[in-house]
Each structure stands twice: as C-alpha cells, then as structure tokens.
Scaffold this motif. Sequence first.
Motif, PDB file in Angstrom:
ATOM      1  N   THR A 187     -31.006 -27.409 -25.140  1.00 17.15           N
ATOM      2  CA  THR A 187     -30.724 -25.647 -26.029  1.00 17.15           C
ATOM      3  C   THR A 187     -30.741 -25.372 -27.728  1.00 17.15           C
ATOM      4  N   PRO A 188     -31.415 -24.358 -28.138  1.00 11.56           N
ATOM      5  CA  PRO A 188     -31.016 -25.194 -29.377  1.00 11.56           C
ATOM      6  C   PRO A 188     -30.152 -25.024 -30.119  1.00 11.56           C
ATOM      7  N   GLN A 189     -28.575 -24.989 -29.469  1.00 12.12           N
ATOM      8  CA  GLN A 189     -27.611 -25.288 -30.140  1.00 12.12           C
ATOM      9  C   GLN A 189     -27.182 -26.930 -29.963  1.00 12.12           C
ATOM     10  N   TRP A 208     -32.575 -23.118 -38.436  1.00 11.46           N
ATOM     11  CA  TRP A 208     -34.179 -22.666 -37.508  1.00 11.46           C
ATOM     12  C   TRP A 208     -34.167 -21.665 -36.590  1.00 11.46           C
ATOM     13  N   MET A 210     -35.786 -19.223 -33.515  1.00  5.75           N
ATOM     14  CA  MET A 210     -36.095 -19.002 -32.853  1.00  5.75           C
ATOM     15  C   MET A 210     -36.492 -18.155 -31.391  1.00  5.75           C
ATOM     16  N   ASP A 212     -36.653 -16.843 -26.714  1.00 10.70           N
ATOM     17  CA  ASP A 212     -37.092 -17.742 -26.011  1.00 10.70           C
ATOM     18  C   ASP A 212     -37.811 -15.961 -25.230  1.00 10.70           C
ATOM     19  N   LEU A 265     -38.142 -28.395 -26.389  1.00 14.72           N
ATOM     20  CA  LEU A 265     -37.558 -26.781 -26.179  1.00 14.72           C
ATOM     21  C   LEU A 265     -38.709 -26.085 -26.451  1.00 14.72           C
ATOM     22  N   TRP A 268     -39.035 -22.163 -26.298  1.00 19.01           N
ATOM     23  CA  TRP A 268     -38.766 -21.478 -27.346  1.00 19.01           C
ATOM     24  C   TRP A 268     -39.828 -21.358 -28.116  1.00 19.01           C
ATOM     25  N   LEU A 270     -40.746 -20.331 -31.889  1.00 19.73           N
ATOM     26  CA  LEU A 270     -40.271 -20.510 -33.635  1.00 19.73           C
ATOM     27  C   LEU A 270     -40.203 -19.459 -34.406  1.00 19.73           C
TER      28      LEU A 270
END
Length: 309
Positions: A187-189, A208, A210, A212, A265, A268, A270
């Motif tokens: 995940t981004p986190q 950053w 992004m 999904d 990722l 996702w 960007l």
Amino acid sequence: MQQSHEPAALAEMTAFAAIAEARSFTRAAARIGRDATILSRRLQSLEERLGVRLLSRTTRSVSLTEAGTEFLLRVRAILASVDEAEAAASAHAGGGPRGLLRLALPGTFGRMWIGPLLPQFLAEFPDVRIEAEFSNRFADLVAENFDVAVRLGALEDSRLVARKVATRRRLLCAAPSYLARRGRPDTPQALLRHSCLGFSGFQTFPAWEMTDREGRRARVEVSGPLVSDDAEVLVEAAVQGVGLMMSTDWLVGRELADGRLVPVLEEWTLADEGAVYVVMPSAKGQAAKTRAFADWIGKRFAPEPPWRG
C-alpha cells in the motif's frame, strides 16, 4: 549567408550575432567559418555605421551592451527570415534539407535517447549540420534562434508549434536485492516504513502522490538516506539496493528491461503531466531541415518509444 557576395549590412549582422551568441570572436569564427579578424572588422564597421557600441570587449570576455541586447533580438529575427527564404527557394529547386540545424535538448533525456540517434540522422541527411545544446534550462527558441527543441512535460509557450512524439509515465521501482531484504510494499502507506530515494526536482517533493484504479488518492511524504537533484545518481543508488525510487519510465527503461530494477505498487498510477514533444518556433516558412528532424524523431519514437522496447 557566409558567401563573399553577401550584402555588407547582412554580413555585419551575421558577424555581430555570431559573436554575441558565442561571447567570443574565436568561437564565433569557428562556428560560421570566417576568420576572427574579418568578424572584428565587420563588427567595427557596423558599430561605426550605427554610431553606438553593441559589444563591450576586454581581453577575457565579450558582453552585450544595452543597445546590443535590443539590437540582437531584431537581428535574430532578420537572419531567421533570410534562412526561411533560402530554404523556401531551395525547396522550389528540388533541394532537400540542408544547412545548420540548432537543437535545444533536455540534458539527461537528450543524452540517453536522442544523442545516439544524431549520427543516423546526419547519415540520412548529409547536407545538414547539427549544433546541439544538452541542458535542463528552459531555452527561448525564438530569442535564441533554435530551430527545434525537445521538451518533456506540459507546454506553456503558445508561440511554439508542438508535436507530441511519445508518452511517458511515472512509476515506483526498486532493485530485487532491496525487496528481498526489506519486503515489497503493498500500500502507499507502507512506503513510510521503507527507505525512499528523493528526487528534489519533482514539484511535489518530498511527497509522492498516486491514484488507484478505483480513483482513490494517496499522498505520502517519504524519507530515506539519499536526496539529489540528479536523477541518474538516484537510479544507480536504486540499482545498488539503497532504496525505492519514483522515476519516469524513460529514465529507468534499460534497468527495467534487464531486471536490475522491478516495478512496485503497479496498481497505483503516479501523478504526472505532459509527454515528450518536439517544438518549433513557427509553422510558417518552416525550413526543410526543421521539418525533416521533427518527422524523423517522430518516426523513431512510434508506435512505442525505445525505452519501452
């Protein structure tokens, strides 16, 4: 414009423009194929005729005076018009692309993906000579008398004629060795627990951003052991397993192709703007050399650019 039958005024303006742009009599002479003493005499004659000093000269440098700066803008327009007229006449006579082609190319992208192609272009168009500037500065095509530029991202100058020749996309990537050691973020986190390489040239740095596939957005302020304004330094660090990197596909295309880097990722997207463009000052009276280069580069980047090969 370099022949002995040039009208005196045009020859003087050509000499002045060459010296002003090169900031050197010697470099100007080499650029246009004249002796430096001839250029000096022509500049002196021009200044005497106008009654004003256009260039300040010392033993070490040449610089424009205020009058010279204003005069140079007008002279560039005049010389460009002469070039266009000659190109148009040559086209009617069945002549192909010819003459000096001045290119403004982005530094890293230009060295990686355009510089290696220039010998092929010159082989195909032997009557063309190229003067290429590789720089990340924003060159003013009109004021600096460039024929063509390649630009990345969004375009803002409405005076320019632009042709989109390739798309680009941003992605996250890392070396297999890094992922084996630290694990793959899901995940981004999760990026907050990773070493992330920071490119300070990104507008949103150090964040950053992004999105999904369902349109959900994430913004993560990353940190890590290395921050740089040189993307190539960060690519090498990523390859050596120092951390995760946000990059543009053209910059890491070779590393992705041979497996030194792998995407992460992937679901996702960007945030990014723009594409790869060939831009020209004007479509009116465009020289054959300019059209030839724009068409040629467009074909080399279609249907897929080489960094996705």
